[in-house]
Design a protein around this motif. Structure first.
Motif, short mmCIF file in Angstrom:
data_model
loop_
_atom_site.label_atom_id
_atom_site.label_comp_id
_atom_site.label_asym_id
_atom_site.label_seq_id
_atom_site.Cartn_x
_atom_site.Cartn_y
_atom_site.Cartn_z
N UNK A 100 0.81 -1.22 0.00
CA UNK A 100 0.00 0.00 0.00
C UNK A 100 0.85 1.28 0.00
N UNK A 101 1.99 1.28 0.71
CA UNK A 101 2.79 2.51 0.80
C UNK A 101 3.76 2.69 -0.37
N UNK A 102 3.78 1.76 -1.33
CA UNK A 102 4.63 1.90 -2.51
C UNK A 102 4.01 2.91 -3.46
N UNK A 103 4.84 3.68 -4.14
CA UNK A 103 4.37 4.68 -5.09
C UNK A 103 3.90 3.99 -6.38
N UNK A 104 2.73 3.36 -6.31
CA UNK A 104 2.21 2.59 -7.44
C UNK A 104 1.87 3.51 -8.62
N UNK A 105 1.44 4.73 -8.35
CA UNK A 105 1.17 5.67 -9.45
C UNK A 105 2.47 6.08 -10.13
N UNK A 106 3.54 6.23 -9.38
CA UNK A 106 4.85 6.52 -9.97
C UNK A 106 5.30 5.39 -10.87
N UNK A 107 5.11 4.14 -10.41
CA UNK A 107 5.44 2.98 -11.22
C UNK A 107 4.60 2.96 -12.50
N UNK A 108 3.29 3.19 -12.36
CA UNK A 108 2.37 3.18 -13.50
C UNK A 108 2.77 4.24 -14.53
N UNK A 109 3.06 5.45 -14.06
CA UNK A 109 3.46 6.53 -14.98
C UNK A 109 4.78 6.19 -15.69
N UNK A 110 5.75 5.66 -14.94
CA UNK A 110 7.05 5.33 -15.53
C UNK A 110 6.91 4.21 -16.57
N UNK A 111 6.15 3.18 -16.25
CA UNK A 111 5.95 2.10 -17.22
C UNK A 111 5.17 2.61 -18.44
N UNK A 112 4.17 3.42 -18.22
CA UNK A 112 3.40 4.01 -19.33
C UNK A 112 4.33 4.78 -20.27
N UNK A 113 5.20 5.59 -19.71
CA UNK A 113 6.15 6.37 -20.50
C UNK A 113 7.06 5.45 -21.32
N UNK A 114 7.55 4.38 -20.70
CA UNK A 114 8.46 3.48 -21.38
C UNK A 114 7.80 2.71 -22.52
N UNK A 115 6.54 2.32 -22.36
CA UNK A 115 5.89 1.53 -23.42
C UNK A 115 5.31 2.43 -24.52
#
Length: 117
Positions: A100-115
């Motif tokens: 829960x405390x992981x920056x899941x939105x940061x991960x989602x945005x970074x993966x979105x940018x990469x793909x």
């Protein structure tokens, strides 16, 4: 910019991921999962898929960014302990369960940018 999420055991994750890298590939960030971790490299995403594991095996999944067809995010409610990201390729769908405390939105945005590049 650091892509290492707070609460991650960064040193342990970096050491574990090193054995899967090829010459010239670099780890660019890690995020802690409920059971293990996921790593962004200069060429792909690496993670341990616990859905495919038995107690005596480790299945490390490697997906080049250009092979990812779709990602989705499931943000859970206030009392939940986790958030999920689904990564779909032509071959399979993989579910990553983040604390829960992981920056899941940061991960989602970074993966979105990469793909999307």
């Amino acid at each position: 910019m650091s892509l290492f999420s707070k609460g991650d055991n960064k040193k342990k994750h970096l050491e574990e991921a090193q054995e899967f890298l090829f010459d010239g590939e670099e780890i660019q960030g890690t995020y802690g999962l409920m059971v293990d971790f996921v790593a962004f490299t200069s060429h792909r995403i690496l993670f341990v898929d616990r859905a495919l594991l038995s107690k005596s095996k480790s299945v490390v999944v490697s997906i080049p960014y250009h092979k990812i067809e779709e990602i989705s995010i499931e943000k859970t409610g206030f009392l939940s302990l986790s958030n999920n990201i689904e990564i779909a390729t032509k071959k399979a769908a993989h579910s990553l369960t983040f604390l829960k405390d992981t920056d899941v939105m940061g991960f989602y945005r970074e993966l979105s940018k990469r793909i999307c590049q």
